[in-house]
Design an enzyme around this catalytic site. Sequence first.
Site, mmCIF file in Angstrom:
data_model
loop_
_atom_site.group_PDB
_atom_site.id
_atom_site.type_symbol
_atom_site.label_atom_id
_atom_site.label_comp_id
_atom_site.label_asym_id
_atom_site.label_seq_id
_atom_site.Cartn_x
_atom_site.Cartn_y
_atom_site.Cartn_z
ATOM 1 N N CYS A 116 0.827 -1.221 0.000
ATOM 2 C CA CYS A 116 0.000 0.000 0.000
ATOM 3 C C CYS A 116 0.858 1.267 0.000
ATOM 4 C CB CYS A 116 -0.932 0.005 1.195
ATOM 5 S SG CYS A 116 -1.949 -1.473 1.286
ATOM 6 N N HIS A 257 -3.633 6.990 2.717
ATOM 7 C CA HIS A 257 -4.013 5.683 2.179
ATOM 8 C C HIS A 257 -5.411 5.351 2.694
ATOM 9 C CE1 HIS A 257 -4.174 1.594 1.057
ATOM 10 N NE2 HIS A 257 -3.834 1.085 2.224
ATOM 11 N N ASN A 287 -10.307 -0.408 0.030
ATOM 12 C CA ASN A 287 -8.837 -0.327 0.062
ATOM 13 C C ASN A 287 -8.290 -0.892 -1.243
ATOM 14 O OD1 ASN A 287 -6.101 -0.674 0.503
ATOM 15 N ND2 ASN A 287 -6.337 -2.159 2.160
HETATM 16 O O1 UT7 Z 1 -3.950 -1.710 3.378
HETATM 17 C C1 UT7 Z 1 -3.196 -2.674 4.032
HETATM 18 C C2 UT7 Z 1 -3.205 -2.441 5.461
HETATM 19 N N1 UT7 Z 1 -4.353 -3.055 6.068
HETATM 20 C C3 UT7 Z 1 -4.913 -2.457 7.109
HETATM 21 O O2 UT7 Z 1 -4.525 -1.374 7.474
HETATM 22 C C4 UT7 Z 1 -6.029 -3.189 7.838
HETATM 23 C C5 UT7 Z 1 -6.090 -2.665 9.233
HETATM 24 N N2 UT7 Z 1 -7.091 -3.400 10.020
HETATM 25 C C6 UT7 Z 1 -8.391 -3.068 9.973
HETATM 26 O O3 UT7 Z 1 -8.813 -2.176 9.250
HETATM 27 C C7 UT7 Z 1 -9.306 -3.793 10.920
HETATM 28 O O4 UT7 Z 1 -8.527 -4.581 11.796
HETATM 29 C C8 UT7 Z 1 -10.363 -4.689 10.219
HETATM 30 C C9 UT7 Z 1 -11.381 -3.823 9.503
HETATM 31 C C10 UT7 Z 1 -9.703 -5.633 9.224
HETATM 32 C C11 UT7 Z 1 -11.092 -5.502 11.273
HETATM 33 O O5 UT7 Z 1 -11.702 -4.607 12.214
HETATM 34 P P1 UT7 Z 1 -11.445 -4.769 13.784
HETATM 35 O O6 UT7 Z 1 -12.246 -3.727 14.438
HETATM 36 O O7 UT7 Z 1 -9.973 -4.763 14.014
HETATM 37 O O8 UT7 Z 1 -12.069 -6.182 14.053
HETATM 38 P P2 UT7 Z 1 -11.409 -7.415 14.832
HETATM 39 O O9 UT7 Z 1 -10.581 -8.209 13.909
HETATM 40 O O10 UT7 Z 1 -10.797 -6.923 16.104
HETATM 41 O O11 UT7 Z 1 -12.709 -8.251 15.214
HETATM 42 C C12 UT7 Z 1 -13.683 -7.747 16.152
HETATM 43 C C13 UT7 Z 1 -14.880 -8.686 16.137
HETATM 44 C C14 UT7 Z 1 -14.506 -10.161 16.243
HETATM 45 O O12 UT7 Z 1 -15.522 -10.821 16.949
HETATM 46 P P3 UT7 Z 1 -15.327 -11.191 18.510
HETATM 47 O O13 UT7 Z 1 -14.106 -12.065 18.552
HETATM 48 O O14 UT7 Z 1 -15.132 -9.885 19.216
HETATM 49 O O15 UT7 Z 1 -16.598 -11.886 18.841
HETATM 50 C C15 UT7 Z 1 -14.507 -10.638 14.816
HETATM 51 O O16 UT7 Z 1 -14.754 -12.016 14.702
HETATM 52 O O17 UT7 Z 1 -15.574 -8.557 14.889
HETATM 53 C C16 UT7 Z 1 -15.646 -9.835 14.238
HETATM 54 N N3 UT7 Z 1 -15.513 -9.612 12.807
HETATM 55 C C17 UT7 Z 1 -16.576 -9.377 12.002
HETATM 56 N N4 UT7 Z 1 -17.887 -9.283 12.236
HETATM 57 C C18 UT7 Z 1 -18.691 -9.018 11.196
HETATM 58 C C19 UT7 Z 1 -14.377 -9.587 12.069
HETATM 59 N N5 UT7 Z 1 -14.674 -9.334 10.781
HETATM 60 C C20 UT7 Z 1 -16.029 -9.206 10.715
HETATM 61 C C21 UT7 Z 1 -16.918 -8.939 9.665
HETATM 62 N N6 UT7 Z 1 -18.231 -8.849 9.939
HETATM 63 N N7 UT7 Z 1 -16.501 -8.748 8.396
#
Ligand code: UT7
Length: 330
Positions: A116, A257, A287
Site C-alpha cells: 500500500c 491511504h 482499500n
Molecule cells: O492496506 C493494508 C493495510 N491493512 C490495514 O490497514 C487493515 C487494518 N485493520 C483493519 O482495518 C481492521 O482490523 C479490520 C477492519 C480488518 C477488522 O476490524 P477490527 O475492528 O480490528 O475487528 P477485529 O478483527 O478486532 O474483530 C472484532 C470482532 C470479532 O468478533 P469477537 O471475537 O469480538 O466476537 C470478529 O470475529 O468482529 C468480528 N468480525 C466481524 N464481524 C462481522 C471480524 N470481521 C467481521 C466482519 N463482519 N466482516
Amino acid sequence: MLKSVRAAITGFGSYLPTKILSNADLERLVDTNDEWIVQRTGIRERRVAAVGESSATMAAEAGKRACANAGVDPKEVDLVICASITPETICPSTACFVQRDLGCKPAAAFDLSAACSGFVYSLSVARGLIESGQFKKCLVIGTETLSRFTDYTDRGSCIIFGDGAGAVLLQPTEEANKGIQYTVLKADGDGFDYIITPAGGSRLPASHETVDQKMHFLKMRGREVYKFAIEKMQWLMEDCMNACGLSVEDVDLVVPHQVNIRIIESATSKLKFPIDKVYVNIDRFGNTSAASIPIALEEAQRLGRMKPGSTVLLAAFGAGLTWAGAVIKV
Ligand code: UT7
C-alpha cells in the site's frame, strides 16, 4: 548558475472498473453485515474488475488519462513505474505491458513492490530520477486487482479490498514552489507476515497443496496491522510537516491511504486536522492498496479540492511492513 530541478505532477488519471461489490453483496458471501462494515471501516462498496480487466489494462487506461490531463502524447513518456502487489504476471513486469499499450517504446519500465506504500515509494524513486536529469516524462501508476487475490470466505479481510488504478505524470520544473518537496520511505521486515500472500513465490511455489490451502490469497492480521497503521500514519504526517516547516494551517489537503476511516480519523484528529482538509473516498472504493492514493489524487484534483499552489501531504502504510509519506506542491 544551474537552477535546481524539481519533479512536478502535471497530469492525474484513474480507472475504476464499473462493477460494484456492495456490503449487501458481501452479506451473501460471508457472515457479516452492512452496519458492522460501515462502523468498523467506513466502506460501503468497492469496485471489482470484469473478465478481461487486469492490473495492466487498468494501469494503461489510468496512464493514458494522466497523459491526456497533462496534454502530453503517451508516446513521449520515457519512464513507466507500476506499483502493485497484484501484478499482471510475476514475470515480466506490469509496467512492460503498460509501456506496450501506451506505445512509448523504448521507455524504461519496471514494477515496484511496497504494497500500500508502493505509490509513494514510486513517486520518490521517480522524483530522484527526474531531479538527476535522467528522465523527463515519467508515469507513476498504482494498480491493483485485489479481487483476484482475496479469499471471499475470510470475513476478516474480504470486506476491505477493491480494484482500480491511479496514475500521475511527472515532469521536471524549475519552479521552486512546485512539485515534490519531500519524501520519506521506511520499512520493518520483521512484520513480513502481518499481511502476506504466502505462496506463488520462490519461498513457497505453487502446488496442489498451496491451492487447496488458499495460500495464493492475501492473509492479514487485521488487528495488529490496525495498531501499526495508527501509529505510523500520525508519525508520517508529523515527520512531513516538521521536515518542510509546515503547520496544520499550511497544509491544504491530506491524502491518506484509504484503508479504514477509523485509522484516518484517529491520526488526523490527534494532529487537529479539520476533516475538510482530509480526502476520503474509502466509502466508494474500499482499500485499493497501491492505487488508493493516486485514485484519490485524481478525484481531488477533478473536484477542485486541490488547486495550483496547494500543499498536499500523502501518507501510506502497508505490507512489508512499509510506510511512506510525501509533501507535494500542486
Ligand atoms: O492496506 C493494508 C493495510 N491493512 C490495514 O490497514 C487493515 C487494518 N485493520 C483493519 O482495518 C481492521 O482490523 C479490520 C477492519 C480488518 C477488522 O476490524 P477490527 O475492528 O480490528 O475487528 P477485529 O478483527 O478486532 O474483530 C472484532 C470482532 C470479532 O468478533 P469477537 O471475537 O469480538 O466476537 C470478529 O470475529 O468482529 C468480528 N468480525 C466481524 N464481524 C462481522 C471480524 N470481521 C467481521 C466482519 N463482519 N466482516
